[in-house]
Design a protein around this motif. Structure first.
Motif, PDB file in Angstrom:
ATOM      1  N   HIS B 134      29.543 -12.350  22.593  1.00  0.00           N
ATOM      2  CA  HIS B 134      30.746 -11.610  22.963  1.00  0.00           C
ATOM      3  C   HIS B 134      31.936 -12.045  22.119  1.00  0.00           C
ATOM      4  O   HIS B 134      32.733 -11.211  21.667  1.00  0.00           O
ATOM      5  CB  HIS B 134      31.026 -11.816  24.457  1.00  0.00           C
ATOM      6  CG  HIS B 134      32.267 -11.128  24.915  1.00  0.00           C
ATOM      7  ND1 HIS B 134      32.356  -9.756  25.056  1.00  0.00           N
ATOM      8  CD2 HIS B 134      33.495 -11.620  25.220  1.00  0.00           C
ATOM      9  CE1 HIS B 134      33.573  -9.434  25.448  1.00  0.00           C
ATOM     10  NE2 HIS B 134      34.283 -10.541  25.555  1.00  0.00           N
ATOM     11  N   GLN B 135      32.048 -13.360  21.895  1.00  0.00           N
ATOM     12  CA  GLN B 135      33.147 -13.870  21.064  1.00  0.00           C
ATOM     13  C   GLN B 135      33.079 -13.284  19.658  1.00  0.00           C
ATOM     14  O   GLN B 135      34.103 -12.916  19.071  1.00  0.00           O
ATOM     15  CB  GLN B 135      33.067 -15.399  20.928  1.00  0.00           C
ATOM     16  CG  GLN B 135      33.487 -16.178  22.150  1.00  0.00           C
ATOM     17  CD  GLN B 135      33.162 -17.660  21.970  1.00  0.00           C
ATOM     18  OE1 GLN B 135      32.132 -18.153  22.444  1.00  0.00           O
ATOM     19  NE2 GLN B 135      34.017 -18.369  21.271  1.00  0.00           N
ATOM     20  N   PHE B 140      34.894  -9.202  15.544  1.00  0.00           N
ATOM     21  CA  PHE B 140      34.586  -7.976  14.820  1.00  0.00           C
ATOM     22  C   PHE B 140      35.665  -6.932  15.074  1.00  0.00           C
ATOM     23  O   PHE B 140      36.187  -6.288  14.169  1.00  0.00           O
ATOM     24  CB  PHE B 140      33.271  -7.419  15.347  1.00  0.00           C
ATOM     25  CG  PHE B 140      32.433  -6.840  14.277  1.00  0.00           C
ATOM     26  CD1 PHE B 140      32.791  -5.669  13.640  1.00  0.00           C
ATOM     27  CD2 PHE B 140      31.265  -7.487  13.898  1.00  0.00           C
ATOM     28  CE1 PHE B 140      32.006  -5.161  12.639  1.00  0.00           C
ATOM     29  CE2 PHE B 140      30.473  -6.981  12.898  1.00  0.00           C
ATOM     30  CZ  PHE B 140      30.843  -5.811  12.266  1.00  0.00           C
ATOM     31  N   GLN B 141      35.979  -6.813  16.369  1.00  0.00           N
ATOM     32  CA  GLN B 141      36.991  -5.849  16.787  1.00  0.00           C
ATOM     33  C   GLN B 141      38.323  -6.141  16.110  1.00  0.00           C
ATOM     34  O   GLN B 141      38.994  -5.244  15.603  1.00  0.00           O
ATOM     35  CB  GLN B 141      37.179  -5.992  18.303  1.00  0.00           C
ATOM     36  CG  GLN B 141      37.932  -4.874  18.928  1.00  0.00           C
ATOM     37  CD  GLN B 141      36.997  -4.111  19.870  1.00  0.00           C
ATOM     38  OE1 GLN B 141      35.773  -4.152  19.707  1.00  0.00           O
ATOM     39  NE2 GLN B 141      37.565  -3.453  20.836  1.00  0.00           N
ATOM     40  N   GLN B 142      38.676  -7.432  16.114  1.00  0.00           N
ATOM     41  CA  GLN B 142      39.946  -7.818  15.516  1.00  0.00           C
ATOM     42  C   GLN B 142      39.975  -7.532  14.019  1.00  0.00           C
ATOM     43  O   GLN B 142      40.978  -7.080  13.474  1.00  0.00           O
ATOM     44  CB  GLN B 142      40.193  -9.305  15.750  1.00  0.00           C
ATOM     45  CG  GLN B 142      41.537  -9.536  16.367  1.00  0.00           C
ATOM     46  CD  GLN B 142      41.857 -10.979  16.582  1.00  0.00           C
ATOM     47  OE1 GLN B 142      40.969 -11.807  16.762  1.00  0.00           O
ATOM     48  NE2 GLN B 142      43.122 -11.288  16.550  1.00  0.00           N
ATOM     49  N   ILE B 146      42.655  -5.027  12.199  1.00  0.00           N
ATOM     50  CA  ILE B 146      43.594  -5.471  11.174  1.00  0.00           C
ATOM     51  C   ILE B 146      43.261  -4.901   9.809  1.00  0.00           C
ATOM     52  O   ILE B 146      44.143  -4.486   9.063  1.00  0.00           O
ATOM     53  CB  ILE B 146      43.619  -7.007  11.120  1.00  0.00           C
ATOM     54  CG1 ILE B 146      44.274  -7.530  12.405  1.00  0.00           C
ATOM     55  CG2 ILE B 146      44.380  -7.512   9.906  1.00  0.00           C
ATOM     56  CD1 ILE B 146      44.257  -9.020  12.527  1.00  0.00           C
ATOM     57  N   TYR B 147      42.000  -4.893   9.446  1.00  0.00           N
ATOM     58  CA  TYR B 147      41.637  -4.508   8.081  1.00  0.00           C
ATOM     59  C   TYR B 147      41.213  -3.056   7.940  1.00  0.00           C
ATOM     60  O   TYR B 147      41.228  -2.516   6.840  1.00  0.00           O
ATOM     61  CB  TYR B 147      40.526  -5.426   7.547  1.00  0.00           C
ATOM     62  CG  TYR B 147      40.986  -6.854   7.419  1.00  0.00           C
ATOM     63  CD1 TYR B 147      40.754  -7.767   8.449  1.00  0.00           C
ATOM     64  CD2 TYR B 147      41.675  -7.290   6.301  1.00  0.00           C
ATOM     65  CE1 TYR B 147      41.201  -9.073   8.360  1.00  0.00           C
ATOM     66  CE2 TYR B 147      42.115  -8.596   6.197  1.00  0.00           C
ATOM     67  CZ  TYR B 147      41.876  -9.482   7.237  1.00  0.00           C
ATOM     68  OH  TYR B 147      42.326 -10.772   7.143  1.00  0.00           O
ATOM     69  N   GLY B 148      40.831  -2.456   9.056  1.00  0.00           N
ATOM     70  CA  GLY B 148      40.343  -1.082   8.997  1.00  0.00           C
ATOM     71  C   GLY B 148      41.340  -0.129   8.371  1.00  0.00           C
ATOM     72  O   GLY B 148      40.970   0.806   7.676  1.00  0.00           O
ATOM     73  N   PHE B 236      31.320   0.529   8.339  1.00  0.00           N
ATOM     74  CA  PHE B 236      32.314  -0.421   8.822  1.00  0.00           C
ATOM     75  C   PHE B 236      32.315  -0.487  10.347  1.00  0.00           C
ATOM     76  O   PHE B 236      33.197  -1.073  10.954  1.00  0.00           O
ATOM     77  CB  PHE B 236      33.719  -0.029   8.326  1.00  0.00           C
ATOM     78  CG  PHE B 236      33.898  -0.220   6.838  1.00  0.00           C
ATOM     79  CD1 PHE B 236      33.627   0.809   5.961  1.00  0.00           C
ATOM     80  CD2 PHE B 236      34.307  -1.446   6.330  1.00  0.00           C
ATOM     81  CE1 PHE B 236      33.775   0.630   4.586  1.00  0.00           C
ATOM     82  CE2 PHE B 236      34.461  -1.634   4.955  1.00  0.00           C
ATOM     83  CZ  PHE B 236      34.189  -0.590   4.086  1.00  0.00           C
ATOM     84  N   GLU B 237      31.283   0.123  10.946  1.00  0.00           N
ATOM     85  CA  GLU B 237      31.177   0.099  12.407  1.00  0.00           C
ATOM     86  C   GLU B 237      30.613  -1.228  12.878  1.00  0.00           C
ATOM     87  O   GLU B 237      30.118  -2.026  12.075  1.00  0.00           O
ATOM     88  CB  GLU B 237      30.244   1.234  12.876  1.00  0.00           C
ATOM     89  CG  GLU B 237      30.664   2.607  12.409  1.00  0.00           C
ATOM     90  CD  GLU B 237      31.983   3.044  13.007  1.00  0.00           C
ATOM     91  OE1 GLU B 237      32.195   2.803  14.215  1.00  0.00           O
ATOM     92  OE2 GLU B 237      32.818   3.594  12.279  1.00  0.00           O
ATOM     93  N   LEU B 238      30.601  -1.426  14.189  1.00  0.00           N
ATOM     94  CA  LEU B 238      30.066  -2.669  14.765  1.00  0.00           C
ATOM     95  C   LEU B 238      28.601  -2.847  14.370  1.00  0.00           C
ATOM     96  O   LEU B 238      28.144  -3.927  14.033  1.00  0.00           O
ATOM     97  CB  LEU B 238      30.227  -2.635  16.285  1.00  0.00           C
ATOM     98  CG  LEU B 238      29.846  -3.914  17.048  1.00  0.00           C
ATOM     99  CD1 LEU B 238      30.676  -5.096  16.568  1.00  0.00           C
ATOM    100  CD2 LEU B 238      30.075  -3.720  18.540  1.00  0.00           C
ATOM    101  N   TYR B 239      27.859  -1.763  14.431  1.00  0.00           N
ATOM    102  CA  TYR B 239      26.471  -1.782  13.954  1.00  0.00           C
ATOM    103  C   TYR B 239      26.339  -0.724  12.885  1.00  0.00           C
ATOM    104  O   TYR B 239      26.891   0.356  12.998  1.00  0.00           O
ATOM    105  CB  TYR B 239      25.506  -1.454  15.101  1.00  0.00           C
ATOM    106  CG  TYR B 239      25.577  -2.433  16.236  1.00  0.00           C
ATOM    107  CD1 TYR B 239      26.297  -2.135  17.390  1.00  0.00           C
ATOM    108  CD2 TYR B 239      24.950  -3.676  16.150  1.00  0.00           C
ATOM    109  CE1 TYR B 239      26.384  -3.037  18.422  1.00  0.00           C
ATOM    110  CE2 TYR B 239      25.036  -4.585  17.177  1.00  0.00           C
ATOM    111  CZ  TYR B 239      25.752  -4.267  18.316  1.00  0.00           C
ATOM    112  OH  TYR B 239      25.857  -5.164  19.333  1.00  0.00           O
TER     113      TYR B 239
END
Lengths: 343, 379
Positions: B134-135, B140-142, B146-148, B236-239
């Motif tokens: 989860h961490q 990843f989300q952060q 920021i970079y997306g 650039f997605e989570l998966y």
């Protein structure tokens, strides 16, 4: 065909910046000056023909406040009607020296002003326009300095607004170009300066006691790290490896070259013969011949030569003589200036 | 340069460190449960929420020395110990690997894909620990937040900042030499063939247009390379399929981790520049990240849990030899600051910090010192 000449060793390797080589040709004295940014310092050196190094000097970015030594973004010689000044831009400000780097004649500290915490603050993009020196900023503004014929009485005369993203490069018509310029419909509207930025936007200006914005050429999603101006034609190198040529007065696109496989880092001109040099992170340097068709009058481009500099991420490239028969290249991490001349 | 570079530097170097440790743990036949514990502890420390908060604040890159201290502490966040020579070698390998990845990124933005490759692999190491997973997902989300949205120009600045950080590092790495991605002089091979960056066309075409925008001429020229258009853009997605291989694990049990120490290096002056530059905070360069790591408590299991020493070399003798023969210019002056519980030391440091405060510092450069003082006040 070009052959490799003797390299000139550098005290420090070249930094991974764009336009990271400045050359001052002094044919009367059979000397060539080179300027390369290493990081917090820049190296100036002079060489005789055949590349024999003669003298060298290191300049540091003026500290100002802060914990870490500031980085230099560019070093460039500005040839003005009555003098030559060396300009150095950094994350702290703008330093101007006499052409051999011996004496600093002017210091302009950057005002972080309303930069947000996430914006890097720096000056970048240097060009001489008549008796002015223009320097670009992280904010997109272009500072115009009025330079006297001699002495340190340099004055900031104007701040040009045209860009919203950091300026990358500035180009002005070489002196000869202005004389040979083809007759334009409106002689009062001579485009003699172009500025470029990180978004790929180009602004075309007319110099004068007050600079005038003539036209804008929008970007297309990639930076324009390097730009040149020759006889009313803008040559722009982009982050996607393309070189585009535009009519400066109208902004019309006339030539599009898929020139490189990686971002372009430097362009240079040999104005006497209309040769353009493009260098990119793909390790290649290409030389092009620009010409104007007699009928129609728009610009045409022909490829002359391509040179691969093996395993080198090129970061600077310049012609070393007015006829474009020799050029020099710097590369990231490389502690030498590579030289090529035509056979 | 760019103030958004530290998270990318830290996460990618951390990822490389985990690849190397994982390979060495297996090569040295460390029992599975111990090996897993080490990796879990290190990953859990790396992705600690408070640590990530500090990491993601816009700031200048740490110096090489300061960053090295962070990894020293990170490597010792668990029951594993490394001798100086092994730690040096580990850091050399990490930095050269990431330098290579940054240099070979087709587009500046692809450094984000490299980071995602590292994170994907890190998630593979901790599959059985949902909390740590989860961490990592949060991070990843952060990163995406920021970079997306950054422009190509901002990524170019990030890339230049990273390359300036890695300038003049030419340690030769056996696995790179064998794979012919590095030359014997320590420089990386830059191929002139293969897939192009997403958005770049195959070089070789000159198109001319008239005033109306109509194409009037099309000429080809010989560009010298042998390129093909990229088949698709990395996700650039989570998966998703990152497409880019840079940042994936190049080590396996059969590919030992070795280094060649580059003896005579060309630019001694340039390399030692950083260590001789005067810096009033040098000794106390608190390194906020290192302090945060030092302050974290790793839960020790009940019962005796003996630590063990990991060797980055094949034998103990080799490790000793490496320590003795390490070229001087490659010394990392590691700052050993026991910045954890000593209240008195903290007060002393705060006093020293106060003395060095320059009155008319511009807002931006004062941030490092101010943050430190604020942190100390909170302790």
């Amino acid at each position: 065909m070009f052959r490799r000449e003797r390299s000139i060793p550098l005290r420090g390797s070249a930094a991974a910046l764009c336009n990271n080589l400045s050359v001052l040709q002094l044919p009367v004295r059979s000397l060539t000056h080179f300027g390369v940014v290493h990081g917090p310092s820049a190296q100036l050196l002079s060489a005789a023909p055949e590349g024999v190094p003669l003298a060298q000097r290191q300049l540091q970015a003026k500290e100002g406040a802060g914990v870490s030594p500031p980085l230099i973004t560019q070093v460039h010689w500005c040839v003005l009607p009555f003098r030559v000044l060396l300009v150095l831009t950094s994350h702290r400000g703008i330093q101007m020296y006499e052409s051999d780097g011996s004496v600093m004649v002017y210091w302009h500290a950057l005002d972080a002003g309303d930069a947000s915490l996430v914006q890097a603050v720096f000056a970048r993009g240097i060009a001489a326009s008549g008796h002015f020196i223009c320097v670009g900023m992280w904010s997109g503004r272009v500072l115009v300095f009025d330079i006297p014929a001699k002495g340190p009485n340099i004055v900031l005369s104007e701040e040009l607004a045209g860009h919203q993203t950091p300026v990358t490069d500035i180009a002005t018509e070489p002196a000869q170009g202005q004389l040979d310029c083809k007759p334009l419909e409106n002689r009062d509207c001579v485009a003699d300066m172009v500025t470029a930025d990180d978004s790929g936007l180009l602004c075309v200006w007319q110099s004068g006691p007050e600079f005038k914005l003539l036209t804008r050429i929008p970007g297309f999603g990639v930076p324009c790290p390097s730009v040149q101006l020759w006889q009313g034609t803008i040559a722009a190198g982009y982050g996607n490896g393309q070189v585009r040529l535009y009519e400066a007065s109208t902004g019309t696109l006339h030539v599009q070259i898929d020139a490189h496989a990686r971002a372009i880092c430097a362009l240079d001109l040999a104005p006497e013969v209309g040769k353009l040099l493009s260098a990119a992170e793909d390790t290649f340097v290409h030389i092009w011949k620009l010409s104007r068709r007699p009928e129609g009058g728009y610009i045409e481009v022909e490829h002359c030569h391509g040179e691969c500099v093996p395993d080198t991420q090129v970061c600077g490239a310049r012609f070393c003589d007015p006829s474009g028969s020799s050029f020099a290249v710097t590369g990231y991490d490389l502690a030498e200036i590579l030289r090529f001349s035509s056979m | 340069m760019s103030v958004r570079t530290l998270p990318l530097l830290f996460l990618n170097l951390g990822g490389e460190m985990l690849y190397i440790l994982d390979q060495r743990l297996r090569a040295q036949n460390i029992p599975g449960d111990k090996a897993r514990k080490v990796l879990n502890d290190i990953i859990s420390t790396m992705f600690n929420q408070k640590f990530m908060e500090e990491l993601f604040k816009p700031q200048e890159l740490y110096s090489k020395k300061a960053l090295r201290t962070v990894y020293d502490r990170l490597a010792h966040a668990s029951i594993m110990r490394l001798n100086q020579a092994s730690m040096d070698k580990l850091y050399d390998l990490m930095t050269m690997a990431f330098k290579y990845q940054v240099l070979l990124c087709p587009r500046p933005k692809d450094v984000l894909l490299v980071t995602f490759n590292h994170l994907d692999a890190i998630k593979g190491f901790i599959q059985d620990s949902p909390t740590i997973l989860h961490q990592v997902d949060e991070t990843f989300q952060q990163l995406t937040e920021i970079y997306g949205g950054l422009s190509a120009g901002e990524f170019q600045l990030i890339r230049q900042t990273l390359l300036i950080f890695f300038q003049d590092l030419h340690v030769r790495v056996s696995i790179f030499l064998k794979d012919k991605v590095q030359n014997s002089n320590g420089r990386f091979v830059l191929p002139v063939s293969g897939p192009l960056p997403w958005g770049t066309k195959v070089p070789g075409l000159i198109r001319t247009f008239n005033d109306k925008g109509e194409e009037v001429r099309k000429v080809e020229f010989k560009h010298g390379g042998s390129y093909v258009t990229a088949p698709k853009e990395g996700s650039f997605e989570l998966y998703g399929d990152r497409v880019l291989k840079l940042g994936t694990n190049m080590y396996s049990v059969n590919r030992p981790v070795e280094t060649h120490m580059s003896g005579a290096s060309e630019n001694l002056a340039a390399q030692t520049q950083e260590s001789i530059a005067p810096n009033p905070l040098a000794k106390e360069e608190l390194n906020l990240l290192a302090r945060l790591i030092g302050g974290m408590e790793i839960k020790k299991p009940s019962g005796p849990e003996p630590g063990f020493r990991l060797n980055l070399f094949t034998t103990d003798e080799e490790e000793e030899q490496a320590a003795l023969t390490r070229p001087e210019e490659l010394f990392y002056e590691v700052i050993n600051i026991q910045a954890t519980q000593d209240q008195q030391t903290n007060e002393e440091l705060a006093r020293i910090m106060g003395e060095f405060e320059i009155s008319d510092q511009p807002r931006r450069s004062a941030s490092k010192g101010d943050d430190l003082l604020a942190m100390m006040d909170e302790l």
